[in-house]
Scaffold this active site. Structure first.
Site, PDB file in Angstrom:
ATOM      1  NE  ARG A  59      -0.374   4.826  -3.699  1.00 10.56           N
ATOM      2  CZ  ARG A  59      -0.898   4.606  -2.497  1.00 10.56           C
ATOM      3  NH1 ARG A  59      -2.149   4.230  -2.387  1.00 10.56           N
ATOM      4  NH2 ARG A  59      -0.168   4.754  -1.417  1.00 10.56           N
ATOM      5  CD  GLU A  96      -4.355   4.023   7.126  1.00  6.71           C
ATOM      6  OE1 GLU A  96      -4.355   4.114   5.887  1.00  6.71           O
ATOM      7  OE2 GLU A  96      -4.949   3.121   7.750  1.00  6.71           O
TER       8      GLU A  96
HETATM    9  O1  LIG Z   1      -5.373  10.861   3.427  1.00  5.88           O
HETATM   10  P1  LIG Z   1      -3.958  10.491   3.792  1.00  5.88           P
HETATM   11  O2  LIG Z   1      -3.855   9.903   5.156  1.00  5.88           O
HETATM   12  O3  LIG Z   1      -3.014  11.619   3.588  1.00  5.88           O
HETATM   13  O4  LIG Z   1      -3.510   9.296   2.827  1.00  5.88           O
HETATM   14  C1  LIG Z   1      -3.756   9.271   1.453  1.00  5.88           C
HETATM   15  C2  LIG Z   1      -2.505   9.379   0.643  1.00  5.88           C
HETATM   16  O5  LIG Z   1      -1.656   8.249   0.903  1.00  5.88           O
HETATM   17  C3  LIG Z   1      -1.236   7.690  -0.339  1.00  5.88           C
HETATM   18  O6  LIG Z   1      -0.067   8.284  -0.827  1.00  5.88           O
HETATM   19  P2  LIG Z   1       1.395   7.979  -0.287  1.00  5.88           P
HETATM   20  O7  LIG Z   1       1.838   9.156   0.540  1.00  5.88           O
HETATM   21  O8  LIG Z   1       1.434   6.627   0.336  1.00  5.88           O
HETATM   22  O9  LIG Z   1       2.309   8.060  -1.554  1.00  5.88           O
HETATM   23  P3  LIG Z   1       2.348   7.402  -3.020  1.00  5.88           P
HETATM   24  O10 LIG Z   1       1.220   8.037  -3.790  1.00  5.88           O
HETATM   25  O11 LIG Z   1       3.685   7.868  -3.483  1.00  5.88           O
HETATM   26  O12 LIG Z   1       2.208   5.908  -2.919  1.00  5.88           O
HETATM   27  C4  LIG Z   1      -2.389   7.995  -1.279  1.00  5.88           C
HETATM   28  O13 LIG Z   1      -1.999   7.950  -2.633  1.00  5.88           O
HETATM   29  C5  LIG Z   1      -2.820   9.361  -0.839  1.00  5.88           C
HETATM   30  O14 LIG Z   1      -2.113  10.403  -1.494  1.00  5.88           O
HETATM   31  N1  LIG Z   2      -4.875   2.002   3.700  1.00  5.52           N
HETATM   32  C1  LIG Z   2      -4.293   2.567   2.636  1.00  5.52           C
HETATM   33  N2  LIG Z   2      -4.207   1.893   1.472  1.00  5.52           N
HETATM   34  C2  LIG Z   2      -3.611   2.455   0.386  1.00  5.52           C
HETATM   35  N3  LIG Z   2      -3.101   3.686   0.379  1.00  5.52           N
HETATM   36  C3  LIG Z   2      -3.165   4.409   1.517  1.00  5.52           C
HETATM   37  N4  LIG Z   2      -2.766   5.653   1.833  1.00  5.52           N
HETATM   38  C4  LIG Z   2      -3.061   5.894   3.116  1.00  5.52           C
HETATM   39  N5  LIG Z   2      -3.679   4.829   3.674  1.00  5.52           N
HETATM   40  C5  LIG Z   2      -3.751   3.880   2.690  1.00  5.52           C
END
Ligand SMILES: O=P(O)(O)OC[C@H]1O[C@H](OP(=O)(O)OP(=O)(O)O)[C@H](O)[C@@H]1O
Ligand SMILES: Nc1ncnc2[nH]cnc12
Length: 176
Positions: A59, A96
């Site tokens: 993302r 998370e």
């Molecule tokens: O602050 P944090 O606890 O590290 O969480 C935030 C991260 O989690 C999500 O990515 P995710 O790893 O779910 O991957 P994606 O972007 O591939 O959906 C979001 O896009 C952030 O990069």
């Molecule tokens: N609560 C949440 N919603 C969407 N993206 C996330 N990445 C980590 N925590 C998330």
């Protein structure tokens, strides 16, 4: 569009990807052309002055690449494991709802180059801390990060401040 109008475009999905997680989904925000464009402009203003923008797969690519193009700056992709064809440096981290790893090309930055981090969401800060560590290991100067969404209850902003990264976020979701 105002930050409140942009916040109203974010969809919340309970219990995804695990029970107890309120998933803040930016799909509906980027699915609105004016909302996407206003979010990118807001982020770009916060990181102006940097010499490159780094974004984390997946993302972070959506917003990071758009911000870099908006500012006419290089975009540095920080990728999930095994995706980059070159030599990489990597770091494991916790988020998370699980564990993951990020990798980058150590030759992608020049020594001391000011690089800003852009991502959709800041939760525990694990992802952004891992990106900061990698970029600094490669020689970049990282002092700014901009997010569309902050989940302050999870403490990411505090953890980034501890490593001298200034955080800006367009909106936050707290207390639920
Ligand atoms: O602050 P944090 O606890 O590290 O969480 C935030 C991260 O989690 C999500 O990515 P995710 O790893 O779910 O991957 P994606 O972007 O591939 O959906 C979001 O896009 C952030 O990069
Ligand atoms: N609560 C949440 N919603 C969407 N993206 C996330 N990445 C980590 N925590 C998330």
């Amino acid at each position: 569009m105002t930050p409140d109008e942009l916040k109203a475009l974010v969809r919340t999905i309970p219990d995804f990807p695990k029970r107890g997680i309120q998933f803040r989904d930016i799909t509906t925000l980027i699915g609105n052309g004016r909302g996407f464009s206003a979010s990118v402009e807001w982020l770009a203003e916060r990181v102006e002055g940097s010499q490159a923008i780094a974004g984390m797969e997946a993302r972070g690519f959506i917003f990071g690449a758009a911000v870099a193009a908006h500012l006419g700056l290089p975009f540095l992709p920080i990728r999930k494991p095994g995706k980059l064809p070159c030599n990489t440096i990597g770091v494991d981290y916790e988020l998370e709802y699980g564990l993951d790893r990020l990798e980058m090309d150590p030759l992608a930055v020049t020594p001391g180059q000011p690089v800003a981090i852009v991502d959709d969401l800041l939760a525990t800060g694990g992802t952004a801390l891992a990106a900061t560590k990698l970029l600094r290991q490669a020689g970049a100067a990282v002092s700014r990060a901009a997010f569309v969404i902050d989940l302050p209850d999870l403490g990411g902003g505090r953890r980034l401040a501890e490593v001298d990264v200034k955080v800006d976020s367009l909106m936050s979701f707290e207390g639920d």
